[in-house]
Design a protein around this motif. Structure first.
Motif, PDB file in Angstrom:
ATOM      1  N   PHE A 161       0.824  -1.209   0.000  1.00  0.00           N
ATOM      2  CA  PHE A 161       0.000   0.000   0.000  1.00  0.00           C
ATOM      3  C   PHE A 161       0.860   1.262   0.000  1.00  0.00           C
ATOM      4  N   PHE A 162       1.972   1.241   0.698  1.00  0.00           N
ATOM      5  CA  PHE A 162       2.867   2.404   0.726  1.00  0.00           C
ATOM      6  C   PHE A 162       3.455   2.661  -0.663  1.00  0.00           C
ATOM      7  N   VAL A 163       3.884   1.611  -1.337  1.00  0.00           N
ATOM      8  CA  VAL A 163       4.434   1.761  -2.687  1.00  0.00           C
ATOM      9  C   VAL A 163       3.347   2.252  -3.642  1.00  0.00           C
ATOM     10  N   ALA A 164       2.132   1.734  -3.511  1.00  0.00           N
ATOM     11  CA  ALA A 164       1.032   2.191  -4.365  1.00  0.00           C
ATOM     12  C   ALA A 164       0.742   3.665  -4.124  1.00  0.00           C
ATOM     13  N   PHE A 165       0.813   4.113  -2.884  1.00  0.00           N
ATOM     14  CA  PHE A 165       0.598   5.524  -2.560  1.00  0.00           C
ATOM     15  C   PHE A 165       1.684   6.399  -3.181  1.00  0.00           C
ATOM     16  N   ILE A 166       2.925   5.996  -3.060  1.00  0.00           N
ATOM     17  CA  ILE A 166       4.037   6.766  -3.624  1.00  0.00           C
ATOM     18  C   ILE A 166       3.908   6.858  -5.145  1.00  0.00           C
ATOM     19  N   VAL A 167       3.536   5.755  -5.792  1.00  0.00           N
ATOM     20  CA  VAL A 167       3.365   5.762  -7.248  1.00  0.00           C
ATOM     21  C   VAL A 167       2.229   6.704  -7.636  1.00  0.00           C
ATOM     22  N   ALA A 168       1.129   6.703  -6.873  1.00  0.00           N
ATOM     23  CA  ALA A 168      -0.008   7.580  -7.174  1.00  0.00           C
ATOM     24  C   ALA A 168       0.371   9.049  -7.002  1.00  0.00           C
ATOM     25  N   VAL A 169       1.139   9.369  -5.984  1.00  0.00           N
ATOM     26  CA  VAL A 169       1.553  10.761  -5.768  1.00  0.00           C
ATOM     27  C   VAL A 169       2.482  11.218  -6.888  1.00  0.00           C
ATOM     28  N   ARG A 170       3.409  10.391  -7.270  1.00  0.00           N
ATOM     29  CA  ARG A 170       4.359  10.780  -8.328  1.00  0.00           C
ATOM     30  C   ARG A 170       3.701  10.899  -9.698  1.00  0.00           C
ATOM     31  N   SER A 171       2.627  10.147  -9.926  1.00  0.00           N
ATOM     32  CA  SER A 171       1.968  10.213 -11.225  1.00  0.00           C
ATOM     33  C   SER A 171       0.954  11.345 -11.306  1.00  0.00           C
ATOM     34  N   GLY A 172       0.759  12.090 -10.215  1.00  0.00           N
ATOM     35  CA  GLY A 172      -0.143  13.234 -10.240  1.00  0.00           C
ATOM     36  C   GLY A 172      -1.581  12.881  -9.937  1.00  0.00           C
ATOM     37  N   GLN A 173      -1.816  11.764  -9.299  1.00  0.00           N
ATOM     38  CA  GLN A 173      -3.173  11.333  -8.985  1.00  0.00           C
ATOM     39  C   GLN A 173      -3.881  12.322  -8.065  1.00  0.00           C
ATOM     40  N   PHE A 174      -3.150  12.977  -7.175  1.00  0.00           N
ATOM     41  CA  PHE A 174      -3.760  13.856  -6.189  1.00  0.00           C
ATOM     42  C   PHE A 174      -3.672  15.331  -6.566  1.00  0.00           C
ATOM     43  N   ASP A 175      -3.251  15.653  -7.775  1.00  0.00           N
ATOM     44  CA  ASP A 175      -3.210  17.036  -8.234  1.00  0.00           C
ATOM     45  C   ASP A 175      -4.632  17.539  -8.458  1.00  0.00           C
ATOM     46  N   ASP A 176      -4.885  18.755  -8.037  1.00  0.00           N
ATOM     47  CA  ASP A 176      -6.223  19.332  -8.160  1.00  0.00           C
ATOM     48  C   ASP A 176      -6.228  20.323  -9.318  1.00  0.00           C
ATOM     49  N   ASP A 177      -6.763  19.897 -10.441  1.00  0.00           N
ATOM     50  CA  ASP A 177      -6.819  20.756 -11.612  1.00  0.00           C
ATOM     51  C   ASP A 177      -8.126  21.520 -11.716  1.00  0.00           C
ATOM     52  N   TYR A 178      -9.129  21.126 -10.974  1.00  0.00           N
ATOM     53  CA  TYR A 178     -10.459  21.716 -11.101  1.00  0.00           C
ATOM     54  C   TYR A 178     -10.629  22.956 -10.225  1.00  0.00           C
ATOM     55  N   THR A 179     -10.194  22.915  -8.991  1.00  0.00           N
ATOM     56  CA  THR A 179     -10.448  24.010  -8.051  1.00  0.00           C
ATOM     57  C   THR A 179      -9.852  25.349  -8.490  1.00  0.00           C
ATOM     58  N   PRO A 180      -8.604  25.434  -8.949  1.00  0.00           N
ATOM     59  CA  PRO A 180      -8.079  26.746  -9.347  1.00  0.00           C
ATOM     60  C   PRO A 180      -8.887  27.410 -10.462  1.00  0.00           C
ATOM     61  N   SER A 181      -9.457  26.626 -11.366  1.00  0.00           N
ATOM     62  CA  SER A 181     -10.216  27.229 -12.457  1.00  0.00           C
ATOM     63  C   SER A 181     -11.582  27.725 -12.007  1.00  0.00           C
ATOM     64  N   VAL A 182     -12.103  27.206 -10.926  1.00  0.00           N
ATOM     65  CA  VAL A 182     -13.426  27.598 -10.443  1.00  0.00           C
ATOM     66  C   VAL A 182     -13.317  28.641  -9.330  1.00  0.00           C
ATOM     67  N   ARG A 183     -12.168  28.756  -8.707  1.00  0.00           N
ATOM     68  CA  ARG A 183     -11.987  29.656  -7.565  1.00  0.00           C
ATOM     69  C   ARG A 183     -12.290  31.106  -7.929  1.00  0.00           C
ATOM     70  N   ILE A 184     -12.026  31.503  -9.150  1.00  0.00           N
ATOM     71  CA  ILE A 184     -12.244  32.887  -9.561  1.00  0.00           C
ATOM     72  C   ILE A 184     -13.733  33.224  -9.626  1.00  0.00           C
ATOM     73  N   LEU A 185     -14.584  32.228  -9.713  1.00  0.00           N
ATOM     74  CA  LEU A 185     -16.020  32.473  -9.817  1.00  0.00           C
ATOM     75  C   LEU A 185     -16.666  32.836  -8.480  1.00  0.00           C
TER      76      LEU A 185
END
Length: 64
Positions: free
Chosen positions: A18-42
């Motif tokens: 599970f730790f290795v799976a978590f590290i792989v997910a973080v490095r691949s950008g799984q937890f990057d938030d692309d939606y909130t910055p575009s909506v924050r201005i509204l």
């Protein structure tokens, strides 16, 4: 007593998987938030002023 060693070994292996799976997910950008910055201005940010505080005014001095 040998069952405890087996269960401990298996639990450590599962935790490492599970730790290795978590590290792989973080490095691949799984937890990057692309939606909130575009909506924050509204949304408007409202200033909350406490009842005890006076609003800060900017240089309201009269110049003659």
């Amino acid at each position: 007593m040998s069952v405890i060693y087996v269960l401990l070994t298996i639990s450590i292996i599962v935790a490492l998987i599970f730790f290795v799976a978590f590290i792989v997910a973080v490095r691949s950008g799984q937890f990057d938030d692309d939606y909130t910055p575009s909506v924050r201005i509204l949304f408007d940010d409202e200033l909350v002023i406490a009842k005890d505080q006076k609003p800060k005014s900017s240089n309201n001095k009269k110049v003659n």
